[in-house]
Design a protein around this motif. Structure first.
Motif, mmCIF file in Angstrom:
data_model
loop_
_atom_site.group_PDB
_atom_site.id
_atom_site.type_symbol
_atom_site.label_atom_id
_atom_site.label_comp_id
_atom_site.label_asym_id
_atom_site.label_seq_id
_atom_site.Cartn_x
_atom_site.Cartn_y
_atom_site.Cartn_z
ATOM 1 N N UNK A 103 11.931 20.746 -7.021
ATOM 2 C CA UNK A 103 11.250 21.922 -7.558
ATOM 3 C C UNK A 103 10.075 22.360 -6.684
ATOM 4 N N UNK A 104 9.883 21.693 -5.546
ATOM 5 C CA UNK A 104 8.835 22.075 -4.625
ATOM 6 C C UNK A 104 7.552 21.280 -4.749
ATOM 7 N N UNK A 105 7.554 20.237 -5.589
ATOM 8 C CA UNK A 105 6.358 19.425 -5.780
ATOM 9 C C UNK A 105 6.327 18.211 -4.877
ATOM 10 N N UNK A 106 5.258 17.444 -5.003
ATOM 11 C CA UNK A 106 5.083 16.222 -4.217
ATOM 12 C C UNK A 106 5.126 15.010 -5.144
ATOM 13 N N UNK A 107 5.912 14.027 -4.778
ATOM 14 C CA UNK A 107 6.027 12.838 -5.616
ATOM 15 C C UNK A 107 6.600 11.672 -4.825
ATOM 16 N N UNK A 108 6.219 10.479 -5.236
ATOM 17 C CA UNK A 108 6.854 9.262 -4.747
ATOM 18 C C UNK A 108 7.203 8.403 -5.950
ATOM 19 N N UNK A 109 8.264 7.628 -5.812
ATOM 20 C CA UNK A 109 8.674 6.689 -6.855
ATOM 21 C C UNK A 109 8.210 5.300 -6.452
ATOM 22 N N UNK A 110 7.575 4.595 -7.379
ATOM 23 C CA UNK A 110 7.064 3.257 -7.089
ATOM 24 C C UNK A 110 7.451 2.314 -8.224
ATOM 25 N N UNK A 111 8.145 1.256 -7.883
ATOM 26 C CA UNK A 111 8.484 0.239 -8.874
ATOM 27 C C UNK A 111 7.289 -0.681 -9.078
ATOM 28 N N UNK A 112 6.941 -0.926 -10.331
ATOM 29 C CA UNK A 112 5.903 -1.901 -10.655
ATOM 30 C C UNK A 112 6.003 -2.254 -12.122
ATOM 31 N N UNK A 113 5.896 -3.524 -12.409
ATOM 32 C CA UNK A 113 5.822 -4.025 -13.777
ATOM 33 C C UNK A 113 4.341 -4.133 -14.125
ATOM 34 N N UNK A 114 3.895 -3.411 -15.140
ATOM 35 C CA UNK A 114 2.469 -3.375 -15.458
ATOM 36 C C UNK A 114 1.943 -4.698 -15.996
ATOM 37 N N UNK A 115 2.817 -5.655 -16.207
ATOM 38 C CA UNK A 115 2.362 -6.993 -16.581
ATOM 39 C C UNK A 115 1.869 -7.776 -15.373
ATOM 40 N N UNK A 116 2.122 -7.271 -14.177
ATOM 41 C CA UNK A 116 1.801 -7.984 -12.947
ATOM 42 C C UNK A 116 0.671 -7.299 -12.192
ATOM 43 N N UNK A 117 -0.439 -7.991 -12.008
ATOM 44 C CA UNK A 117 -1.548 -7.419 -11.247
ATOM 45 C C UNK A 117 -1.164 -7.232 -9.783
ATOM 46 N N UNK A 118 -0.303 -8.072 -9.279
ATOM 47 C CA UNK A 118 0.148 -7.950 -7.887
ATOM 48 C C UNK A 118 0.953 -6.666 -7.700
ATOM 49 N N UNK B 25 0.915 -4.008 -9.643
ATOM 50 C CA UNK B 25 0.028 -2.862 -9.863
ATOM 51 C C UNK B 25 -0.779 -2.562 -8.610
ATOM 52 N N UNK B 26 -1.279 -3.611 -7.971
ATOM 53 C CA UNK B 26 -2.047 -3.426 -6.733
ATOM 54 C C UNK B 26 -1.184 -2.749 -5.666
ATOM 55 N N UNK B 27 0.074 -3.118 -5.582
ATOM 56 C CA UNK B 27 0.981 -2.496 -4.620
ATOM 57 C C UNK B 27 1.206 -1.023 -4.962
ATOM 58 N N UNK B 28 1.303 -0.718 -6.242
ATOM 59 C CA UNK B 28 1.476 0.669 -6.680
ATOM 60 C C UNK B 28 0.270 1.515 -6.278
ATOM 61 N N UNK B 29 -0.927 0.994 -6.522
ATOM 62 C CA UNK B 29 -2.149 1.715 -6.170
ATOM 63 C C UNK B 29 -2.244 1.893 -4.655
ATOM 64 N N UNK B 30 -1.886 0.851 -3.917
ATOM 65 C CA UNK B 30 -1.906 0.933 -2.454
ATOM 66 C C UNK B 30 -0.934 2.003 -1.953
ATOM 67 N N UNK B 31 0.225 2.093 -2.578
ATOM 68 C CA UNK B 31 1.203 3.107 -2.187
ATOM 69 C C UNK B 31 0.678 4.507 -2.467
ATOM 70 N N UNK B 32 -0.010 4.669 -3.581
ATOM 71 C CA UNK B 32 -0.596 5.968 -3.920
ATOM 72 C C UNK B 32 -1.644 6.375 -2.895
ATOM 73 N N UNK B 33 -2.505 5.448 -2.532
ATOM 74 C CA UNK B 33 -3.563 5.740 -1.565
ATOM 75 C C UNK B 33 -2.995 5.987 -0.173
ATOM 76 N N UNK B 34 -1.958 5.238 0.184
ATOM 77 C CA UNK B 34 -1.335 5.412 1.496
ATOM 78 C C UNK B 34 -0.695 6.792 1.611
ATOM 79 N N UNK B 35 -0.058 7.232 0.541
ATOM 80 C CA UNK B 35 0.666 8.508 0.566
ATOM 81 C C UNK B 35 -0.253 9.705 0.375
#
Length: 244
Positions: free
Chosen positions: A52-67, A69-79
């Motif tokens: 639809x013309x937007x920007x998005x990335x898909x990131x797998x993460x189980x919110x029970x895992x701090x590790x 979640x940290x990877x998800x946040x890192x992916x967001x900041x990297x992108x």
């Protein structure tokens, strides 16, 4: 566009309310991190946004895992280079529905608290320093009317959602002067699966996931800059009392 140049992480966005929020935020100009424990579902939503013309990335993460979640946040900041919004939507009800409290299994208690409550705590902690350093941010925590009025044969679920509401108010007190707004949304009678379609409300119908997305959009927009520490019930009036 209300979220132009904003970046949002939305957990549990592969389906239901989370998906609706992801699509709405992208439509309003946000770059969206579509998180789900099921990467295939997350990727479908991300692909829909990009088509639809937007920007998005898909990131797998189980919110029970701090590790994870940290990877998800890192992916967001990297992108995207920043995080403006976190919507803590990931959660679930008991896998064994209808069990009274005294018959519920301990592993169900653990699963509910880990996913619904600790997932919100862990995800919020993972982004809060970034928001404080930037002096701005919006956090939306998805609670439930069960956390307000209780849930028969769902005591552990209600407890987890009530905890989210209390956490929302408490965190809002801590970070408000740093420019971070924290609010919660308590849906009820929202059609996300067919079995919910016939729930009675005072409006004579059930709600749609898009209607919850509209509320989330408002709370994450500049129009809601003076709102924090609040829990918004969106349930067609079910909390008023018993329906005939």
């Amino acid at each position: 566009m209300k979220l132009q140049q904003k970046v949002a992480i939305i957990t549990g966005a592969g389906h239901g309310i989370g998906r609706a929020i992801a699509l709405r935020f992208a439509k309003e100009g946000a770059g969206v991190v579509v998180n789900d424990v099921n990467i295939e579902l997350a990727q479908v939503v991300a692909d829909e946004i990009k088509a639809a013309g937007g920007e998005a990335i898909a990131v797998q993460a189980d919110v029970r895992s701090t590790v994870e979640i940290a990877s998800m946040v890192a992916a967001a900041l990297h992108t995207f280079g920043k995080i403006d919004i976190l919507v803590n939507n990931a959660g679930g009800a008991a896998r064994e529905r209808g069990a009274p409290f005294h018959k519920q299994k301990e592993e169900i208690f653990d699963w509910i608290i880990d996913v619904n409550l600790k997932g919100v705590l862990f995800s919020s902690r993972a982004v809060i320093n970034h928001m404080l350093e930037r002096g701005s941010g919006k956090i939306i925590n998805m609670a439930s009317i069960a956390g307000v009025v209780g849930a028969q044969n769902g005591s552990e679920y209600a407890a987890s959602k009530a905890g989210i509401i209390a956490f929302t108010k408490s965190l809002a007190m801590e970070v408000g002067t740093f420019g971070v707004n924290v609010n919660s949304i308590s849906p009820g009678a929202i059609v996300t699966v067919p079995r919910l379609a016939n729930i009675k409300t005072y409006l004579g119908r059930t709600g749609e996931a898009d209607e919850v997305a509209s509320l989330a959009l408002y709370l994450c927009s500049d129009e809601a800059s003076f709102i924090t520490g609040q829990n918004y019930i969106i349930d067609g009036g079910r909390c008023w009392g018993a329906l005939q």
